[in-house]
Structure formats: C-alpha cells, structure tokens
Design a protein around this motif. Structure first.
Motif, PDB file in Angstrom:
ATOM      1  N   ARG A 115      19.686   0.461  57.031  1.00  0.00           N
ATOM      2  CA  ARG A 115      18.565  -0.065  57.803  1.00  0.00           C
ATOM      3  C   ARG A 115      19.021  -1.231  58.669  1.00  0.00           C
ATOM      4  N   ALA A 116      18.390  -1.349  59.821  1.00  0.00           N
ATOM      5  CA  ALA A 116      18.720  -2.465  60.717  1.00  0.00           C
ATOM      6  C   ALA A 116      18.265  -3.793  60.119  1.00  0.00           C
ATOM      7  N   ASP A 117      17.091  -3.799  59.507  1.00  0.00           N
ATOM      8  CA  ASP A 117      16.613  -5.032  58.873  1.00  0.00           C
ATOM      9  C   ASP A 117      16.834  -4.945  57.362  1.00  0.00           C
ATOM     10  N   LEU A 118      17.360  -6.007  56.809  1.00  0.00           N
ATOM     11  CA  LEU A 118      17.648  -6.038  55.371  1.00  0.00           C
ATOM     12  C   LEU A 118      16.368  -6.394  54.627  1.00  0.00           C
ATOM     13  N   ASP A 119      15.783  -5.434  53.935  1.00  0.00           N
ATOM     14  CA  ASP A 119      14.499  -5.660  53.279  1.00  0.00           C
ATOM     15  C   ASP A 119      14.609  -5.770  51.759  1.00  0.00           C
ATOM     16  N   ILE A 120      15.783  -6.112  51.262  1.00  0.00           N
ATOM     17  CA  ILE A 120      15.939  -6.213  49.812  1.00  0.00           C
ATOM     18  C   ILE A 120      15.255  -7.481  49.294  1.00  0.00           C
ATOM     19  N   THR A 121      14.848  -7.421  48.037  1.00  0.00           N
ATOM     20  CA  THR A 121      14.225  -8.573  47.375  1.00  0.00           C
ATOM     21  C   THR A 121      14.927  -8.758  46.029  1.00  0.00           C
ATOM     22  N   PRO A 122      16.102  -9.368  46.024  1.00  0.00           N
ATOM     23  CA  PRO A 122      16.863  -9.512  44.770  1.00  0.00           C
ATOM     24  C   PRO A 122      16.038 -10.183  43.672  1.00  0.00           C
ATOM     25  N   THR A 123      16.109  -9.605  42.500  1.00  0.00           N
ATOM     26  CA  THR A 123      15.261 -10.059  41.393  1.00  0.00           C
ATOM     27  C   THR A 123      16.033 -10.032  40.084  1.00  0.00           C
ATOM     28  N   LEU A 124      15.765 -11.009  39.244  1.00  0.00           N
ATOM     29  CA  LEU A 124      16.234 -11.000  37.860  1.00  0.00           C
ATOM     30  C   LEU A 124      15.037 -10.759  36.959  1.00  0.00           C
ATOM     31  N   THR A 125      15.186  -9.872  36.000  1.00  0.00           N
ATOM     32  CA  THR A 125      14.087  -9.602  35.077  1.00  0.00           C
ATOM     33  C   THR A 125      14.625  -9.364  33.670  1.00  0.00           C
ATOM     34  N   LYS A 126      13.810  -9.685  32.687  1.00  0.00           N
ATOM     35  CA  LYS A 126      14.186  -9.429  31.290  1.00  0.00           C
ATOM     36  C   LYS A 126      13.503  -8.153  30.836  1.00  0.00           C
ATOM     37  N   ILE A 127      14.284  -7.320  30.164  1.00  0.00           N
ATOM     38  CA  ILE A 127      13.785  -6.040  29.674  1.00  0.00           C
ATOM     39  C   ILE A 127      13.959  -6.008  28.167  1.00  0.00           C
ATOM     40  N   LYS A 128      12.904  -5.670  27.477  1.00  0.00           N
ATOM     41  CA  LYS A 128      12.987  -5.506  26.017  1.00  0.00           C
ATOM     42  C   LYS A 128      13.328  -4.056  25.726  1.00  0.00           C
ATOM     43  N   THR A 129      14.319  -3.848  24.888  1.00  0.00           N
ATOM     44  CA  THR A 129      14.775  -2.487  24.589  1.00  0.00           C
ATOM     45  C   THR A 129      14.295  -2.027  23.215  1.00  0.00           C
ATOM     46  N   VAL A 130      14.169  -0.723  23.066  1.00  0.00           N
ATOM     47  CA  VAL A 130      13.836  -0.145  21.764  1.00  0.00           C
ATOM     48  C   VAL A 130      15.101   0.259  21.011  1.00  0.00           C
ATOM     49  N   CYS A 131      16.255   0.146  21.659  1.00  0.00           N
ATOM     50  CA  CYS A 131      17.531   0.500  21.026  1.00  0.00           C
ATOM     51  C   CYS A 131      17.812  -0.482  19.892  1.00  0.00           C
ATOM     52  N   LYS A 132      18.286   0.037  18.787  1.00  0.00           N
ATOM     53  CA  LYS A 132      18.508  -0.801  17.597  1.00  0.00           C
ATOM     54  C   LYS A 132      19.980  -1.166  17.399  1.00  0.00           C
ATOM     55  N   THR A 133      20.886  -0.223  17.616  1.00  0.00           N
ATOM     56  CA  THR A 133      22.293  -0.493  17.345  1.00  0.00           C
ATOM     57  C   THR A 133      22.977  -1.092  18.572  1.00  0.00           C
ATOM     58  N   ASP A 134      24.121  -1.727  18.314  1.00  0.00           N
ATOM     59  CA  ASP A 134      24.894  -2.285  19.420  1.00  0.00           C
ATOM     60  C   ASP A 134      25.360  -1.187  20.373  1.00  0.00           C
TER      61      ASP A 134
END
Length: 162
Positions: free
Chosen positions: A84-103
């Motif tokens: 795209r000619a115009d950069l329309d990204i919106t960099p974001t940091l977010t925390k996600i809780k997982t249901v995975c139990k093991t490493d």
C-alpha cells in the motif's frame, strides 16, 4: 519406553534426512552420535513426554497443515500492507491468556503466533503471552482463540479432556 523409541526414530530420521552420506564410516558416526545422544538424554532425565513428543505426532500432523494455511493468510495481509502507498498499520502489544497447560503446548502456541507474519510473541509468563502485532484488530485475544485451542488439543490432549 515409547518416548525412548520415539526419540530414537526421530534421531535416525533426522540424521538420514540431513546427512546424504551412507558410507560405512559415516554410518558408524551416525550410530555413535545417536547412541551418545540417547545415553545423554537418558542420564539427564529428559526423555519424557515433553523431551520426546513424538508420540503426539498424529495430533501435530493435524495441527501443522492448519497452521500452514494460517501462515499463508497472514502473509497475504502483510504483503498487502507492504504494497500500500499509505502505511496503515497500528502496532499493538496485547496479553493473551492461554488454555495450554504444559510448557510444550505453550511454546508451540507462542511459536505458532511468531511464525504467523505480522505477529511476534514477546514473552511467556505463566498462562499469559505478550504478543506484538501489526494491526490492533488482528492482535485482540479473540483472534488467537482457535489457534490456542488447536495447540492445546495437539500438545495437551489429556489436559484438554480433564
């Protein structure tokens, strides 16, 4: 014993897949290196379900094609953003809780996120992952629910049922 045999089969397949040399001397080196690896793994006590996850191969073989499709779809989004000619990204940091139990499941989930273009797992702390994404709407925790559940089924089949 299944983990030990799975590790042996994986090491043999890895060696033959990468070597390409089948002379007696090289086969002797293969036997010595695989044997040494097995002995060290046994002595270190890492031949368990996380150290040799090959017994989960059927579940993982169902997961990886789905992940490949997701990588292709995310690639398309990133390619469009780059072109795209115009950069329309919106960099974001977010925390996600997982249901995975093991490493193993958490690391597989985190690596799956990182393999998907436009997102990077920055940190794993307990059952939460810190994820950086190019777009705010694609980095919301809801966007990762399906991947999280598929990872849990592939790597934590007993924990998912419990």
């Amino acid at each position: 014993m299944a983990y030990f045999l799975g590790l042996l089969a994986a090491l043999v397949a890895f060696w033959f897949g990468n070597s390409g040399h089948y002379t007696p001397l090289m086969l002797g080196f293969a036997v010595a290196s695989i044997g040494l690896t097995l002995v060290l793994s046994f002595r270190l006590g890492i031949v368990d379900r996380e150290g040799a996850p090959y017994v989960r191969l059927p579940q993982l073989l169902r997961y990886y094609p789905w992940l490949a499709v997701e990588v292709v779809k995310a690639n398309w989004v990133v390619i469009k953003a780059c072109l795209r000619a115009d950069l329309d990204i919106t960099p974001t940091l977010t925390k996600i809780k997982t249901v995975c139990k093991t490493d193993l499941a958490k690391v597989t989930f985190a690596n799956s996120i990182t393999m998907t273009p436009g997102t990077v797992t920055v940190e794993i702390e307990g059952d939460k992952l810190l994820v950086h994404g190019l777009y705010e709407n694609g980095t919301q925790p809801e966007a990762f629910i399906e991947m999280d559940q598929r990872c849990a089924v592939a790597c934590d089949p007993k924990e998912v049922r419990a």
